[in-house]
Motif scaffolding. Structure first.
Motif, PDB file in Angstrom:
ATOM      1  N   VAL A 113      99.899  49.797  -1.978  1.00  0.00           N
ATOM      2  CA  VAL A 113      98.684  49.095  -2.415  1.00  0.00           C
ATOM      3  C   VAL A 113      97.660  49.051  -1.290  1.00  0.00           C
ATOM      4  CG1 VAL A 113      97.762  46.846  -3.084  1.00  0.00           C
ATOM      5  CG2 VAL A 113      99.829  47.717  -4.179  1.00  0.00           C
ATOM      6  N   GLU A 116      96.283  52.720  -0.720  1.00  0.00           N
ATOM      7  CA  GLU A 116      95.440  53.207  -1.811  1.00  0.00           C
ATOM      8  C   GLU A 116      94.124  52.441  -1.895  1.00  0.00           C
ATOM      9  OE1 GLU A 116      97.820  52.898  -5.283  1.00  0.00           O
ATOM     10  OE2 GLU A 116      99.227  54.491  -4.683  1.00  0.00           O
ATOM     11  N   LYS A 117      94.199  51.125  -1.756  1.00  0.00           N
ATOM     12  CA  LYS A 117      92.979  50.325  -1.876  1.00  0.00           C
ATOM     13  C   LYS A 117      92.022  50.613  -0.732  1.00  0.00           C
ATOM     14  CE  LYS A 117      91.594  45.695  -3.315  1.00  0.00           C
ATOM     15  NZ  LYS A 117      92.059  44.317  -3.610  1.00  0.00           N
ATOM     16  N   THR A 118      92.557  50.764   0.474  1.00  0.00           N
ATOM     17  CA  THR A 118      91.701  51.052   1.621  1.00  0.00           C
ATOM     18  C   THR A 118      91.047  52.421   1.484  1.00  0.00           C
ATOM     19  OG1 THR A 118      93.143  49.712   3.034  1.00  0.00           O
ATOM     20  CG2 THR A 118      91.633  51.228   4.127  1.00  0.00           C
ATOM     21  N   ASP A 120      90.530  54.165  -1.311  1.00  0.00           N
ATOM     22  CA  ASP A 120      89.577  54.163  -2.423  1.00  0.00           C
ATOM     23  C   ASP A 120      88.263  53.497  -2.023  1.00  0.00           C
ATOM     24  OD1 ASP A 120      91.405  55.446  -4.007  1.00  0.00           O
ATOM     25  OD2 ASP A 120      92.108  53.628  -5.027  1.00  0.00           O
ATOM     26  N   ASN A 121      88.357  52.355  -1.358  1.00  0.00           N
ATOM     27  CA  ASN A 121      87.142  51.654  -0.947  1.00  0.00           C
ATOM     28  C   ASN A 121      86.354  52.460   0.075  1.00  0.00           C
ATOM     29  OD1 ASN A 121      87.714  49.445  -2.580  1.00  0.00           O
ATOM     30  ND2 ASN A 121      88.874  48.397  -1.002  1.00  0.00           N
ATOM     31  N   HIS A 207      91.230  34.407  -0.655  1.00  0.00           N
ATOM     32  CA  HIS A 207      90.699  35.654  -1.190  1.00  0.00           C
ATOM     33  C   HIS A 207      89.182  35.652  -1.047  1.00  0.00           C
ATOM     34  CE1 HIS A 207      94.539  36.928  -2.872  1.00  0.00           C
ATOM     35  NE2 HIS A 207      94.690  35.706  -3.363  1.00  0.00           N
ATOM     36  N   ASP A 211      88.356  41.393   1.066  1.00  0.00           N
ATOM     37  CA  ASP A 211      89.590  42.049   0.622  1.00  0.00           C
ATOM     38  C   ASP A 211      89.312  43.443   0.076  1.00  0.00           C
ATOM     39  OD1 ASP A 211      91.075  39.876   1.341  1.00  0.00           O
ATOM     40  OD2 ASP A 211      91.062  38.969  -0.644  1.00  0.00           O
ATOM     41  N   ASP A 212      88.062  43.682  -0.359  1.00  0.00           N
ATOM     42  CA  ASP A 212      87.713  45.011  -0.848  1.00  0.00           C
ATOM     43  C   ASP A 212      87.570  46.008   0.293  1.00  0.00           C
ATOM     44  OD1 ASP A 212      87.684  44.131  -3.457  1.00  0.00           O
ATOM     45  OD2 ASP A 212      85.559  43.595  -3.406  1.00  0.00           O
ATOM     46  N   PRO A 215      92.307  44.903   2.536  1.00  0.00           N
ATOM     47  CA  PRO A 215      93.098  43.839   1.905  1.00  0.00           C
ATOM     48  C   PRO A 215      94.280  43.422   2.763  1.00  0.00           C
ATOM     49  CG  PRO A 215      93.586  45.954   0.889  1.00  0.00           C
ATOM     50  CD  PRO A 215      92.451  46.195   1.854  1.00  0.00           C
TER      51      PRO A 215
END
Length: 421
Positions: A113, A116-118, A120-121, A207, A211-212, A215
């Motif tokens: 997570v 992937e999130k890092t 993608d952002n 939060h 976090d975007d 995270p």
């Protein structure tokens, strides 16, 4: 004779008007071109440096996330390898092995997570920056072409084309001023984001929009991983010490084949358990070896063995025992060594440190270069806007001169007609 003098004076006056207006146009054009050139230089340099600074910031964030993910995967590998650790056929209890499987799944999920999130952002932000860069370069190029064509059409008196360029130019100027406002907003957003990072570092909340960007890892997962790593370390130490106490340090008769290896010599020191039963830190007792130097100390207790695995020299550890015990120590040491990392991960310290570094090393340049882009856009827009105004004025002056010349030439033509008649 008098009419001829008047006619010559009118032509001379018209010629002086042409020279005067031409010189005025050249002077005005030079001023506009100078302002436009300075604006383009500022704009180009600013967008290059802003793009570079932003890219470096994104790469730093992604690198920090990758480092955290790699450490999480290393912890997961250590925990998974603990299932395979066995000394003289003594392994971890079955319930601990089941817990290892469950915690491994959670660690890998959290790492995935985060990665992937890092990514993608960062990809979204990088795409936006590339689009902005193309927009700025395209805007500067179009403005340059517009200025050149407008000057050229004005010199040659192509009024229709000049008016078309004026209409297009005003649309572009309006769009450029909108782009100026966008970059002013971007400049303010960059500043507000840096302020928010600094505020979050000193008083983090559960939060936020940050976090975007980077995270935090699930706190429950990190706490469970830390707890389980301590339990596994304790269990591995007990496995090793059980073999040392019940096999290596006892002198069995040759009749006890499973445990008889012809043990002899000094007793092997047991391994220090770094935790009490409640998993709090425990100091080592006298006669214990800690995880940092256990393998080095035990190497002096290794004997040479026969093909059947019996010691033929003085010693209490066969090479097989020593290898198995070393593997257990390496896993325990690795888990114990990553405990501070898991603690920092639990309270999102890695994100705090990342944001602190960004505020200190990257935010000043982001603010400075976004301001430069805004200033460059304003200069370019203003220069082109003034050019549009001067094109219209020059066009009207040309029409006025043409009309004046026509008025002067008509009496002269009438006088010549009277003479001929």
């Amino acid at each position: 004779m008098l009419l001829s003098l008047l006619h010559a004076h009118a032509h001379a006056h018209a010629g002086m008007h042409v020279l005067t207006h031409a010189s005025i146009l050249c002077r005005e054009t030079n001023v506009e071109f100078f302002g436009y050139s300075v604006g383009c230089v500022v704009l180009y340099a600013a967008q290059e440096r802003f793009h570079k600074s932003t890219t470096e910031t994104l790469e730093y964030v992604v690198n920090q996330a990758d480092t955290t993910v790699d450490k999480l995967k290393t912890v997961s590998d250590f925990i998974a390898s603990a299932k395979l650790i066995g000394v003289d056929q003594v392994f971890l209890p079955s319930n601990v092995q089941t817990d290892i499987d469950q915690i491994g799944i959670r660690i890998n999920s959290s790492a995935s997570v985060l990665a992937e999130k890092t990514v993608d952002n960062s990809d979204d932000i990088r795409d936006l920056l590339d689009s902005v860069r193309v927009a700025l370069i395209t805007t500067a190029a179009i403005m340059l072409l517009l200025t050149f064509l407008g000057f050229l059409f004005s010199i040659f008196g192509m009024r229709f084309l000049v008016y078309i360029l004026v209409i297009v130019g005003w649309i572009l100027v309006a769009g450029t001023f909108i782009l100026c406002g966008t970059f002013l907003l971007l400049h303010n957003v960059a500043g507000d984001t840096c302020v928010a990072m600094d505020h979050w570092v000193h008083s983090s909340t559960a939060h936020t929009a940050l976090d975007d960007i980077l995270p935090c890892v699930d706190k429950a997962t990190t706490q469970d991983t830390l707890l389980k790593s301590k339990e596994i370390t304790t269990q591995l130490v007990e496995v090793v010490n059980q073999v040392i106490t019940n096999v290596s340090n006892l002198n069995f008769s040759p009749n006890f084949k499973p445990v008889y290896i012809n043990q002899s010599g000094p007793l092997v020191p047991i391994l220090c358990n770094p935790f009490y039963a409640n998993l709090t830190l425990r100091p080592c007792s006298a006669g214990e070896v800690d995880l940092t130097n256990a393998t080095q100390v035990w190497s002096s207790y290794v004997c040479q063995v026969s093909p059947t695995g019996i010691c033929t020299t003085t010693g209490r550890l066969t090479p097989t025992f020593y290898s198995q015990m070393s593997a257990a120590v390496n896993v325990s040491y690795g888990l114990n060594n990553y405990a501070p990392f898991l603690v920092d991960l639990g309270d999102c310290t890695f994100a705090k440190e990342t944001f602190k570094d960004i505020c200190r090393d990257h935010c000043p340049s982001l603010r400075r270069y976004s301001r430069w882009i805004y200033i460059g856009l304003v200069m370019v827009s203003t220069a082109v806007m003034l050019s549009l105004v001067f094109w219209v004025i020059y066009g009207r002056e040309r029409r006025h001169r043409a009309y004046s010349k026509q008025l002067v030439s008509e009496p002269a033509q009438g006088s010549e007609g009277e003479k001929n008649s």
